[in-house]
Design an enzyme around this catalytic site. Structure first.
Site, PDB file in Angstrom:
ATOM      1  N   ASN A  54       0.902  -1.051   0.106  1.00 50.07           N
ATOM      2  CA  ASN A  54       0.094  -0.039   0.195  1.00 50.07           C
ATOM      3  C   ASN A  54       0.658   1.277  -0.057  1.00 50.07           C
ATOM      4  O   ASN A  54       1.610   1.454   1.042  1.00 50.07           O
ATOM      5  CB  ASN A  54      -0.863  -0.083   1.393  1.00 50.07           C
ATOM      6  CG  ASN A  54      -1.581   1.104   1.359  1.00 50.07           C
ATOM      7  OD1 ASN A  54      -1.852   2.101   0.488  1.00 50.07           O
ATOM      8  ND2 ASN A  54      -2.319   1.391   2.581  1.00 50.07           N
TER       9      ASN A  54
ATOM     10  N   LYS B 243       0.214   4.209  -0.206  1.00 47.64           N
ATOM     11  CA  LYS B 243      -0.250   5.418   0.221  1.00 47.64           C
ATOM     12  C   LYS B 243      -0.127   6.540  -0.572  1.00 47.64           C
ATOM     13  O   LYS B 243      -0.202   6.483  -1.704  1.00 47.64           O
ATOM     14  CB  LYS B 243       0.158   5.636   1.701  1.00 47.64           C
ATOM     15  CG  LYS B 243      -0.092   4.455   2.497  1.00 47.64           C
ATOM     16  CD  LYS B 243       0.238   4.569   4.018  1.00 47.64           C
ATOM     17  CE  LYS B 243      -0.114   3.312   4.838  1.00 47.64           C
ATOM     18  NZ  LYS B 243      -0.098   3.343   6.474  1.00 47.64           N
TER      19      LYS B 243
ATOM     20  N   HIS C   6      -9.320   1.231   5.217  1.00 46.05           N
ATOM     21  CA  HIS C   6      -8.060   1.567   5.813  1.00 46.05           C
ATOM     22  C   HIS C   6      -8.266   2.553   7.142  1.00 46.05           C
ATOM     23  O   HIS C   6      -8.928   3.486   6.953  1.00 46.05           O
ATOM     24  CB  HIS C   6      -6.979   2.159   4.648  1.00 46.05           C
ATOM     25  CG  HIS C   6      -5.555   2.131   5.491  1.00 46.05           C
ATOM     26  ND1 HIS C   6      -5.181   3.124   6.232  1.00 46.05           N
ATOM     27  CD2 HIS C   6      -4.491   1.095   5.313  1.00 46.05           C
ATOM     28  CE1 HIS C   6      -3.974   2.538   6.385  1.00 46.05           C
ATOM     29  NE2 HIS C   6      -3.539   1.535   5.981  1.00 46.05           N
TER      30      HIS C   6
ATOM     31  N   GLU D 286      -6.587   5.085   8.057  1.00 44.83           N
ATOM     32  CA  GLU D 286      -6.265   6.378   7.675  1.00 44.83           C
ATOM     33  C   GLU D 286      -7.565   6.994   7.226  1.00 44.83           C
ATOM     34  O   GLU D 286      -7.968   8.120   7.195  1.00 44.83           O
ATOM     35  CB  GLU D 286      -5.055   6.572   6.627  1.00 44.83           C
ATOM     36  CG  GLU D 286      -3.873   6.247   7.512  1.00 44.83           C
ATOM     37  CD  GLU D 286      -2.569   5.745   6.716  1.00 44.83           C
ATOM     38  OE1 GLU D 286      -2.719   5.708   5.489  1.00 44.83           O
ATOM     39  OE2 GLU D 286      -1.857   5.130   7.397  1.00 44.83           O
TER      40      GLU D 286
ATOM     41  N   GLU E 183      -4.989  -4.599  10.806  1.00 48.69           N
ATOM     42  CA  GLU E 183      -3.856  -3.716  10.905  1.00 48.69           C
ATOM     43  C   GLU E 183      -4.291  -3.009  12.055  1.00 48.69           C
ATOM     44  O   GLU E 183      -4.898  -1.885  12.507  1.00 48.69           O
ATOM     45  CB  GLU E 183      -4.092  -2.449   9.899  1.00 48.69           C
ATOM     46  CG  GLU E 183      -3.553  -3.137   8.456  1.00 48.69           C
ATOM     47  CD  GLU E 183      -3.104  -2.422   7.581  1.00 48.69           C
ATOM     48  OE1 GLU E 183      -2.131  -2.431   6.836  1.00 48.69           O
ATOM     49  OE2 GLU E 183      -3.762  -1.112   7.293  1.00 48.69           O
TER      50      GLU E 183
ATOM     51  N   GLY F 177       2.934   2.672  10.752  1.00 43.73           N
ATOM     52  CA  GLY F 177       3.868   3.622  10.587  1.00 43.73           C
ATOM     53  C   GLY F 177       4.571   3.805  11.834  1.00 43.73           C
ATOM     54  O   GLY F 177       5.456   5.119  11.887  1.00 43.73           O
TER      55      GLY F 177
ATOM     56  N   SER G 101       3.764  -1.816  10.167  1.00 40.85           N
ATOM     57  CA  SER G 101       5.409  -2.009  10.473  1.00 40.85           C
ATOM     58  C   SER G 101       5.923  -3.525  10.123  1.00 40.85           C
ATOM     59  O   SER G 101       6.730  -3.667  10.749  1.00 40.85           O
ATOM     60  CB  SER G 101       5.638  -1.601  11.858  1.00 40.85           C
ATOM     61  OG  SER G 101       5.579  -0.081  12.193  1.00 40.85           O
TER      62      SER G 101
END
Ligand code: 13P
Length: 247
Positions: free
Chosen positions: A10, A12, A94, A96, A165, A171, A209
């Site tokens: 991904n 992003k 996701h 985010e 996730e 991250g 990660s």
């Protein structure tokens, strides 16, 4: 039945035409792998990606798709359009997008349904925040998120890929421990088993990660069927090493 592993990058909102060309050429040269591999670039780069990956074993997908078929939805991209560009996957839900764009469990489920209607495999992301984990609410949160998708897709649920996730691992360099990951993956598979007889064939990816040095331990877990990779998918050598760890 052994499930084939799947590793999805991904990207992003990263990359440029020049950087992508280099990354995709390197990936094409690094394969093939025993695992299925896909990349999800920003939508605007899909046409370049199609050309770059022609004749390779690397598939591609989108990072999101609209829940709507077409119409006055400025800025959105329909599943049918992604399908036209040969996408195999569409990531939906996701964290985010849930956090920064206020996407609800039901909207995520509707996006998954729209993707399936156009032959895209939705990669449905679920995961708890640090506050939710510390409050002992991990199971409740991921079950609620998945339940909306199960309810909306009904018997089609067996066609999705689920990605666990944990938000606190994205991250941050903090990976879920193998025990933490396996516990949630097993929980999700149990929930899927109640909804479909073929839950044993479904893929549940881990994301957060994942790096070249921790991928093998995560992918060896009984209910982890591969990974959804953010930062490490932007470097060809790192992503290729993660794909190798998956088989
Ligand atoms: P990182 O691998 O950068 O933690 O991102 C994970 C992720 O959000 C993939 O969708």
């Amino acid at each position: 039945m052994a499930r084939t592993k799947l590793v999805v990058g991904n990207w992003k909102m990263n990359g440029s035409r020049a950087a992508n060309a280099e990354l995709l050429a390197a990936l094409k040269a690094a394969g093939p792998w025993g695992a299925e591999v896909a990349v999800c670039p920003p939508t605007v780069y899909l046409a370049d990606t199609v050309l770059a990956l022609q004749g390779s074993n690397v598939a591609w997908g989108a990072q999101d798709c609209s829940a709507h078929a077409s119409g006055a939805y400025t800025g959105e991209v329909a599943a049918a359009m992604l399908s036209e560009f040969g996408c195999r996957y569409a990531i939906v839900g996701h964290s985010e997008r849930r956090a920064l764009h206020g996407e609800s469990d039901q909207l995520v489920a509707d996006k998954a349904k729209a993707a399936l209607a156009h032959n895209l495999t939705p990669i449905v992301c679920v995961g708890e925040t640090l506050a939710e984990r510390e409050a002992g609410r991990t199971d409740e949160v991921v079950k609620r998120q998945l339940s909306a998708v199960i309810h909306t897709l009904a018997h089609c649920i067996s066609q999705v890929v689920v990605a666990y996730e944990p938000v606190w691992a994205i991250g941050t360099g903090k990976t879920a421990s193998p025990d933490q990951a396996q516990a949630v993956h097993a929980l999700l598979r149990t929930q899927l088993t109640a909804a479909t007889q073929t839950a044993g064939d479904m893929k549940i990816l881990y994301g957060g990660s994942v790096k070249a040095d921790n991928a093998a331990a995560l992918f060896a877990l009984p209910d982890v069927d591969g990974g959804l990779i953010g930062g490490a998918s932007l470097k060809a050598a790192d992503f290729a090493a993660i794909c190798r760890a998956a088989g």
